[in-house]
Write a protein that holds these residues in place. Sequence first.
Motif, mmCIF file in Angstrom:
data_model
loop_
_atom_site.group_PDB
_atom_site.id
_atom_site.type_symbol
_atom_site.label_atom_id
_atom_site.label_comp_id
_atom_site.label_asym_id
_atom_site.label_seq_id
_atom_site.Cartn_x
_atom_site.Cartn_y
_atom_site.Cartn_z
ATOM 1 N N LYS A 189 0.841 -1.201 0.000
ATOM 2 C CA LYS A 189 0.000 0.000 0.000
ATOM 3 C C LYS A 189 0.877 1.252 0.000
ATOM 4 O O LYS A 189 0.644 2.195 -0.769
ATOM 5 N N LEU A 190 1.898 1.255 0.832
ATOM 6 C CA LEU A 190 2.775 2.421 0.959
ATOM 7 C C LEU A 190 3.553 2.693 -0.324
ATOM 8 O O LEU A 190 3.689 3.853 -0.745
ATOM 9 N N VAL A 191 4.083 1.631 -0.953
ATOM 10 C CA VAL A 191 4.907 1.859 -2.143
ATOM 11 C C VAL A 191 4.067 2.091 -3.404
ATOM 12 O O VAL A 191 4.546 2.712 -4.367
ATOM 13 N N ALA A 230 1.057 3.742 -3.354
ATOM 14 C CA ALA A 230 0.321 4.998 -3.227
ATOM 15 C C ALA A 230 0.872 6.108 -4.123
ATOM 16 O O ALA A 230 0.100 6.772 -4.841
ATOM 17 N N PRO A 231 2.188 6.356 -4.132
ATOM 18 C CA PRO A 231 2.702 7.420 -5.013
ATOM 19 C C PRO A 231 2.502 7.099 -6.501
ATOM 20 O O PRO A 231 2.313 8.005 -7.307
ATOM 21 N N ALA A 232 2.542 5.801 -6.839
ATOM 22 C CA ALA A 232 2.421 5.396 -8.243
ATOM 23 C C ALA A 232 1.019 5.635 -8.790
ATOM 24 O O ALA A 232 0.846 5.842 -10.000
ATOM 25 N N GLN A 247 -1.167 8.012 -7.527
ATOM 26 C CA GLN A 247 -1.683 9.286 -7.022
ATOM 27 C C GLN A 247 -2.661 9.897 -8.029
ATOM 28 O O GLN A 247 -2.357 10.010 -9.215
ATOM 29 N N PRO A 289 -5.245 2.842 -2.160
ATOM 30 C CA PRO A 289 -4.004 2.067 -2.068
ATOM 31 C C PRO A 289 -4.119 0.801 -1.221
ATOM 32 O O PRO A 289 -3.492 -0.213 -1.531
ATOM 33 N N GLN A 342 0.261 5.690 -14.796
ATOM 34 C CA GLN A 342 0.076 5.022 -13.503
ATOM 35 C C GLN A 342 0.335 3.523 -13.630
ATOM 36 O O GLN A 342 0.951 2.919 -12.747
ATOM 37 N N SER A 347 4.048 3.025 -13.760
ATOM 38 C CA SER A 347 4.646 3.212 -12.432
ATOM 39 C C SER A 347 4.342 2.024 -11.529
ATOM 40 O O SER A 347 5.206 1.576 -10.759
ATOM 41 N N VAL A 394 6.987 -0.593 -9.532
ATOM 42 C CA VAL A 394 6.890 -0.851 -8.093
ATOM 43 C C VAL A 394 6.731 -2.351 -7.823
ATOM 44 O O VAL A 394 7.393 -2.915 -6.948
#
Length: 222
Positions: free
Chosen positions: A81-83, A85-87, A89, A95, A191, A194, A198
Amino acid sequence: MNFLSHFYFDRYATDPYHVLGTVLPDLLKNADKTYNIHPEKLPEHPDKAVNCIIEGWKKHLEVDKYFHSSDFFAHHSHQLKLVLAPAIQGSVVKPFFLGHIALELILDNLLITTGKLDVDDFYHHLDKVETDKLECFFDYSGLENPERFFKFFSDFKRHRYLHTYSETPQIAYALKRICMRIWKDPFTPQQEESMTEVLLKYRLILAEDHTRIFNDIDSFLK
């Protein structure tokens, strides 16, 4: 867990109806999310095939319950989820939802790419299932309008889509397909690109750790 991760625990099984039962809850969900049956609460049926489906269904519930309450799931779904999320956005997709599904898809990918199971073995079991036995199970379980399921099941077997899980870049595409059941246009091409980057990196982390959860569940089932 996803289809192949469930099959992993019965990869040496000989009864196709039991194997079907271990993935049937997810097949039904994919065919029509409004389907809602609880065969695990029913008494024994006179037909052996129907009972094998029910036993497989019960095993599916056991495996998912253990998996989703495990530290392994909590840790890796949160990290994904953390990694991710930026991908993604700006996407409508949450996420935490993506982290959950991505973890399950990567596990399926690792089972194939590390040679722990053969996807064709899985489909060969499903090909042996007789429609009348499945109809008997649905009738016993009180499933209404099973026609939608049979159309989906036929397509699922014909397209052999799970073979694409062996191609790591396809994980992002599989995620997109799952999200498209809920949202029309979940991701932009950028997205998706990205997300692929990830997921390729996180797969390397899971490659070192994924056997732990399968061994834990194996011990639990025994």
